[in-house]
Design a protein around this motif. Structure first.
Motif, PDB file in Angstrom:
ATOM      1  N   GLY A   1     -10.183   1.168  -2.925  1.00  0.00           N
ATOM      2  CA  GLY A   1      -9.995   1.716  -4.456  1.00  0.00           C
ATOM      3  C   GLY A   1      -8.383   1.433  -4.612  1.00  0.00           C
ATOM      4  O   GLY A   1      -7.714   1.237  -3.856  1.00  0.00           O
ATOM      5  N   GLY A   2      -8.017   1.554  -5.925  1.00  0.00           N
ATOM      6  CA  GLY A   2      -6.639   1.637  -6.336  1.00  0.00           C
ATOM      7  C   GLY A   2      -6.050   0.320  -5.968  1.00  0.00           C
ATOM      8  O   GLY A   2      -6.679  -0.866  -5.900  1.00  0.00           O
ATOM      9  N   PHE A   3      -4.704   0.141  -5.599  1.00  0.00           N
ATOM     10  CA  PHE A   3      -4.128  -1.102  -5.245  1.00  0.00           C
ATOM     11  C   PHE A   3      -3.870  -1.208  -3.824  1.00  0.00           C
ATOM     12  O   PHE A   3      -3.557  -0.295  -2.903  1.00  0.00           O
ATOM     13  N   THR A   4      -4.255  -2.419  -3.385  1.00  0.00           N
ATOM     14  CA  THR A   4      -4.182  -2.641  -1.850  1.00  0.00           C
ATOM     15  C   THR A   4      -3.251  -3.891  -1.611  1.00  0.00           C
ATOM     16  O   THR A   4      -3.192  -4.848  -2.476  1.00  0.00           O
ATOM     17  N   LEU A   5      -2.516  -3.835  -0.501  1.00  0.00           N
ATOM     18  CA  LEU A   5      -1.746  -4.770   0.120  1.00  0.00           C
ATOM     19  C   LEU A   5      -2.307  -5.204   1.360  1.00  0.00           C
ATOM     20  O   LEU A   5      -2.638  -4.561   2.107  1.00  0.00           O
ATOM     21  N   ILE A   6      -2.263  -6.807   1.466  1.00  0.00           N
ATOM     22  CA  ILE A   6      -2.557  -7.187   2.897  1.00  0.00           C
ATOM     23  C   ILE A   6      -1.282  -7.774   3.260  1.00  0.00           C
ATOM     24  O   ILE A   6      -0.939  -8.929   3.085  1.00  0.00           O
ATOM     25  N   PRO A   7      -0.271  -7.120   4.012  1.00  0.00           N
ATOM     26  CA  PRO A   7       0.963  -7.526   4.325  1.00  0.00           C
ATOM     27  C   PRO A   7       0.941  -8.715   5.331  1.00  0.00           C
ATOM     28  O   PRO A   7       1.695  -9.440   5.688  1.00  0.00           O
ATOM     29  N   GLY A   8      -0.344  -8.786   6.282  1.00  0.00           N
ATOM     30  CA  GLY A   8      -0.352  -9.645   7.117  1.00  0.00           C
ATOM     31  C   GLY A   8      -1.866  -9.867   7.604  1.00  0.00           C
ATOM     32  O   GLY A   8      -2.501  -8.697   7.640  1.00  0.00           O
ATOM     33  N   TYR A   9      -2.116 -10.710   8.150  1.00  0.00           N
ATOM     34  CA  TYR A   9      -3.627 -11.382   8.792  1.00  0.00           C
ATOM     35  C   TYR A   9      -3.556 -11.246  10.157  1.00  0.00           C
ATOM     36  O   TYR A   9      -4.743 -11.205  10.921  1.00  0.00           O
ATOM     37  N   ASP A  10      -2.303 -11.241  10.757  1.00  0.00           N
ATOM     38  CA  ASP A  10      -2.222 -11.342  12.315  1.00  0.00           C
ATOM     39  C   ASP A  10      -1.162 -10.435  12.651  1.00  0.00           C
ATOM     40  O   ASP A  10      -0.135 -10.870  12.746  1.00  0.00           O
ATOM     41  N   PRO A  11      -1.454  -9.127  13.212  1.00  0.00           N
ATOM     42  CA  PRO A  11      -2.748  -8.520  12.867  1.00  0.00           C
ATOM     43  C   PRO A  11      -3.247  -8.181  11.524  1.00  0.00           C
ATOM     44  O   PRO A  11      -2.457  -8.033  10.635  1.00  0.00           O
ATOM     45  N   PHE A  12      -4.662  -8.262  11.168  1.00  0.00           N
ATOM     46  CA  PHE A  12      -4.976  -7.925  10.140  1.00  0.00           C
ATOM     47  C   PHE A  12      -4.415  -6.508   9.762  1.00  0.00           C
ATOM     48  O   PHE A  12      -4.894  -5.415  10.230  1.00  0.00           O
ATOM     49  N   GLU A  13      -4.070  -6.243   8.384  1.00  0.00           N
ATOM     50  CA  GLU A  13      -3.769  -4.777   7.951  1.00  0.00           C
ATOM     51  C   GLU A  13      -3.815  -4.682   6.419  1.00  0.00           C
ATOM     52  O   GLU A  13      -3.706  -5.504   5.758  1.00  0.00           O
ATOM     53  N   VAL A  14      -4.359  -3.669   6.259  1.00  0.00           N
ATOM     54  CA  VAL A  14      -4.509  -3.325   4.678  1.00  0.00           C
ATOM     55  C   VAL A  14      -3.833  -1.892   4.542  1.00  0.00           C
ATOM     56  O   VAL A  14      -3.546  -1.073   5.162  1.00  0.00           O
ATOM     57  N   VAL A  15      -2.649  -2.164   3.290  1.00  0.00           N
ATOM     58  CA  VAL A  15      -2.084  -0.903   3.267  1.00  0.00           C
ATOM     59  C   VAL A  15      -2.482  -0.493   1.799  1.00  0.00           C
ATOM     60  O   VAL A  15      -2.494  -1.102   0.771  1.00  0.00           O
ATOM     61  N   SER A  16      -2.738   0.842   1.563  1.00  0.00           N
ATOM     62  CA  SER A  16      -3.231   1.438   0.502  1.00  0.00           C
ATOM     63  C   SER A  16      -2.043   1.753  -0.528  1.00  0.00           C
ATOM     64  O   SER A  16      -1.058   2.781   0.025  1.00  0.00           O
ATOM     65  N   LEU A  17      -1.869   1.256  -1.545  1.00  0.00           N
ATOM     66  CA  LEU A  17      -0.476   1.659  -2.401  1.00  0.00           C
ATOM     67  C   LEU A  17      -0.771   2.560  -3.574  1.00  0.00           C
ATOM     68  O   LEU A  17      -1.896   2.745  -3.788  1.00  0.00           O
ATOM     69  N   PRO A  18       0.212   3.398  -4.092  1.00  0.00           N
ATOM     70  CA  PRO A  18      -0.062   4.349  -5.084  1.00  0.00           C
ATOM     71  C   PRO A  18      -0.644   3.712  -6.306  1.00  0.00           C
ATOM     72  O   PRO A  18      -0.186   2.546  -6.542  1.00  0.00           O
ATOM     73  N   THR A  19      -1.214   4.445  -7.308  1.00  0.00           N
ATOM     74  CA  THR A  19      -1.886   3.983  -8.324  1.00  0.00           C
ATOM     75  C   THR A  19      -0.996   4.791  -9.514  1.00  0.00           C
ATOM     76  O   THR A  19      -1.530   5.958  -9.592  1.00  0.00           O
ATOM     77  N   PRO A  20      -0.261   4.280 -10.169  1.00  0.00           N
ATOM     78  CA  PRO A  20       0.384   5.116 -11.497  1.00  0.00           C
ATOM     79  C   PRO A  20      -0.747   5.665 -12.414  1.00  0.00           C
ATOM     80  O   PRO A  20      -1.681   4.773 -12.593  1.00  0.00           O
ATOM     81  N   ALA A  21      -0.605   6.962 -12.833  1.00  0.00           N
ATOM     82  CA  ALA A  21      -1.589   7.673 -13.285  1.00  0.00           C
ATOM     83  C   ALA A  21      -2.283   6.781 -14.719  1.00  0.00           C
ATOM     84  O   ALA A  21      -3.219   6.765 -15.231  1.00  0.00           O
ATOM     85  N   ASN A  22      -1.185   6.094 -15.444  1.00  0.00           N
ATOM     86  CA  ASN A  22      -1.353   5.591 -16.690  1.00  0.00           C
ATOM     87  C   ASN A  22      -1.718   4.117 -16.880  1.00  0.00           C
ATOM     88  O   ASN A  22      -1.338   3.573 -17.852  1.00  0.00           O
ATOM     89  N   LEU A  23      -2.172   3.509 -15.841  1.00  0.00           N
ATOM     90  CA  LEU A  23      -2.230   2.105 -15.740  1.00  0.00           C
ATOM     91  C   LEU A  23      -4.020   1.737 -16.034  1.00  0.00           C
ATOM     92  O   LEU A  23      -4.905   2.428 -15.642  1.00  0.00           O
ATOM     93  N   TYR A  24      -3.800   0.951 -17.039  1.00  0.00           N
ATOM     94  CA  TYR A  24      -5.293   0.377 -17.625  1.00  0.00           C
ATOM     95  C   TYR A  24      -5.161  -0.941 -17.479  1.00  0.00           C
ATOM     96  O   TYR A  24      -4.095  -1.804 -17.650  1.00  0.00           O
ATOM     97  N   VAL A  25      -6.301  -1.616 -17.515  1.00  0.00           N
ATOM     98  CA  VAL A  25      -6.346  -3.057 -17.520  1.00  0.00           C
ATOM     99  C   VAL A  25      -7.362  -3.666 -18.594  1.00  0.00           C
ATOM    100  O   VAL A  25      -8.437  -2.893 -18.762  1.00  0.00           O
ATOM    101  N   THR A  26      -7.183  -4.815 -19.169  1.00  0.00           N
ATOM    102  CA  THR A  26      -8.194  -5.354 -19.923  1.00  0.00           C
ATOM    103  C   THR A  26      -8.617  -6.782 -19.235  1.00  0.00           C
ATOM    104  O   THR A  26      -7.560  -7.539 -18.857  1.00  0.00           O
ATOM    105  N   ILE A  27      -9.775  -6.882 -18.986  1.00  0.00           N
ATOM    106  CA  ILE A  27     -10.344  -8.117 -18.337  1.00  0.00           C
ATOM    107  C   ILE A  27     -10.957  -8.958 -19.466  1.00  0.00           C
ATOM    108  O   ILE A  27     -11.503  -8.526 -20.399  1.00  0.00           O
TER     109      ILE A  27
END
Lengths: 314, 314
Positions: free
Chosen positions: A149-175
């Motif tokens: 959920g939220g925003f995630t960053l993959i800073p690298g694949y070797d080693p594979f890593e996921v960083v969960s980033l904060p989600t500002p409260a008021n962000l909406y998206v139009t797809i």
């Protein structure tokens, strides 16, 4: 454990790349996703018993959910298997992480059955194994937010890593989903193999600025960082009216506008739901005057990733 | 205001690039810097009355501090000028932001005299104008931390922006200064004009991971992000024993090791002073067996940037 148990998982649609974060950045949206029901069976492996909402291979080794599930079961060396019922809620080939959502749901569901032996990061790793079927290369920029959920960053694949980033409260998206077919492999092949060093530096600055903007809820910095000098100039050629749509979205107050994943969907990140709704309305008007049919979907950037929506045991 | 007033400013040495952040990332160190005493005079412009610690042009239009000060005075349209006494505490051409520190000190000092009409970000902008004299292009990755202190990011130059990043409490740095001359322009010319897209993506991921690591004081993430696939492979060829020194630093426990700015200085970022001291000791041993003489300097990553160290009024 001879009782019959089923677990049903929802995994959200996701937007990857997000202008400045090609292959490394993504976020989850609300109200659109895939639903997979898993039933534990004595027989090893994965068997897909039904797929609704899209035409996809039932053969596990050719289906992203099947491949991801099989990779995880092999790693965990379990002596039983799962049957899957897949309900596709994300349009195929829309660029909003449909294959990632199915892969996420199955690995998340298996983990639930086994009482969570794997971390979310490990689940993203196995989910990524399914993505190969869809796009021909391993990338986790959709599957990671579909799980975390939220925003995630993959800073690298070797080693594979996921960083969960904060989600500002008021962000909406139009797809904005135009009814076009863009093959993910084609969208990759249109990209240059080399880029100017100067552009690489600029893009890294934007991505770092964007990450900083998320940590500090600095919407102005987020907006200034939603730029893409590496990918968009090439891929936008595949998208009718892209420049017009972008100008309209930005003039309407969107923080940024870009291609969702490898397209054809586009997204506008907005501060507040009102602006997101206004962008949706104006872009519907724009495309109504063209030959391209579109759907739009307005959503909060969701902090929720994959989750159990029902458990049934008899 | 006919009284004579002088203000003396200290501006710290800085490390720019920091592996993953070429041209956009930098940080300030402690215990090494330039000191400039400014005296307000009726005559317009900048006059440099003395420079100690290095041989540099006294002519303001050929001196980084002079050029930065003149750019700022012109912008502010003031009808008086300044005399500067410059004490260089940062070795010339060491790659630790000597020219940036002088430029930072003069713009910071003028701002003090005028009761701070400009923001720190605007000071960084004018400081950068001085950097052109030293390196031939405008970059602010040294001058921004020399003014702000701590870690700074330049997410973009158009519009010009400085983001002050958090500084984890326990970050120390070992600076290794080999007595070699590397011309900044030469160090730029050794770089490729184009880079593989794949490397651009990797490097952006490292930078974003590093920024996230600073916000969360995640030393492991910081360490994994201190990588450079774009610049180091080229520039390290100019630095004798670079690979050996890097291996030793990492084996001694450094979080990362790289080239400071465009070299020849190298830096090791470390968690805690003990490791930084140990790196210093081991690298002194390494270079003692070679023909290259080095100095080392161990410092906390300093949250302090430019500051007034004395005011004299008669």
């Amino acid at each position: 454990m001879n009782s019959k148990k089923t677990v049903t998982i929802f995994s959200p649609a996701t937007v990857a790349n997000v202008n400045c974060g090609f292959d490394v950045l993504g976020f989850a949206i609300e109200g659109m996703g895939d639903i997979i029901t898993l039933t534990k069976v004595p027989k090893n492996g994965i068997r897909i018993t039904s797929i609704t909402g899209a035409t996809l291979p039932l053969e596990a080794s050719k289906n992203v959910a099947g491949v991801a599930g099989l990779a995880m079961l092999e790693y965990l060396k379990v002596d039983f298997g799962f049957e899957l019922q897949i309900k596709k809620g994300i349009p195929l080939g829309s660029g909003t992480g449909g294959s990632a959502a199915s892969a996420a749901a199955v690995v998340f569901g298996i983990n639930q059955f086994l009482e969570n032996p794997l971390s979310l990061e490990e689940l993203a790793y196995f989910g990524m194994k399914g993505e190969v079927v869809a796009s021909g290369n391993e990338h986790a920029d959709n599957v990671a937010p579909a799980i975390f959920g939220g925003f995630t960053l993959i800073p690298g694949y070797d080693p594979f890593e996921v960083v969960s980033l904060p989600t500002p409260a008021n962000l909406y998206v139009t797809i904005i989903h135009p009814h076009l077919v863009i093959n993910t492999k084609d969208a990759r092949e249109i990209l240059p193999k080399v880029v100017p060093l100067q552009h690489a530096i600029q893009q890294a600055g934007y991505l770092a600025g964007f990450v900083s903007g998320l940590y500090t809820s600095n919407y102005n910095l987020i907006s200034r960082s939603l730029k893409d000098v590496l990918i968009e100039p090439y891929r936008k050629e595949l998208l009718p009216l892209f420049d017009k749509a972008k100008n309209i979205a930005l003039q309407t107050g969107a923080l940024g506008f870009g291609i969702s994943g490898s397209g054809p969907s586009m997204f506008a990140l907005c501060k507040g739901e009102e602006i997101a709704d206004a962008v949706s309305e104006k872009l519907n008007s724009l495309y109504q005057t063209s030959e391209i049919k579109i759907d739009t979907h307005v959503s909060k950037v969701s902090e929720k990733g994959s989750r159990v929506i029902s458990v049934y045991e008899e």
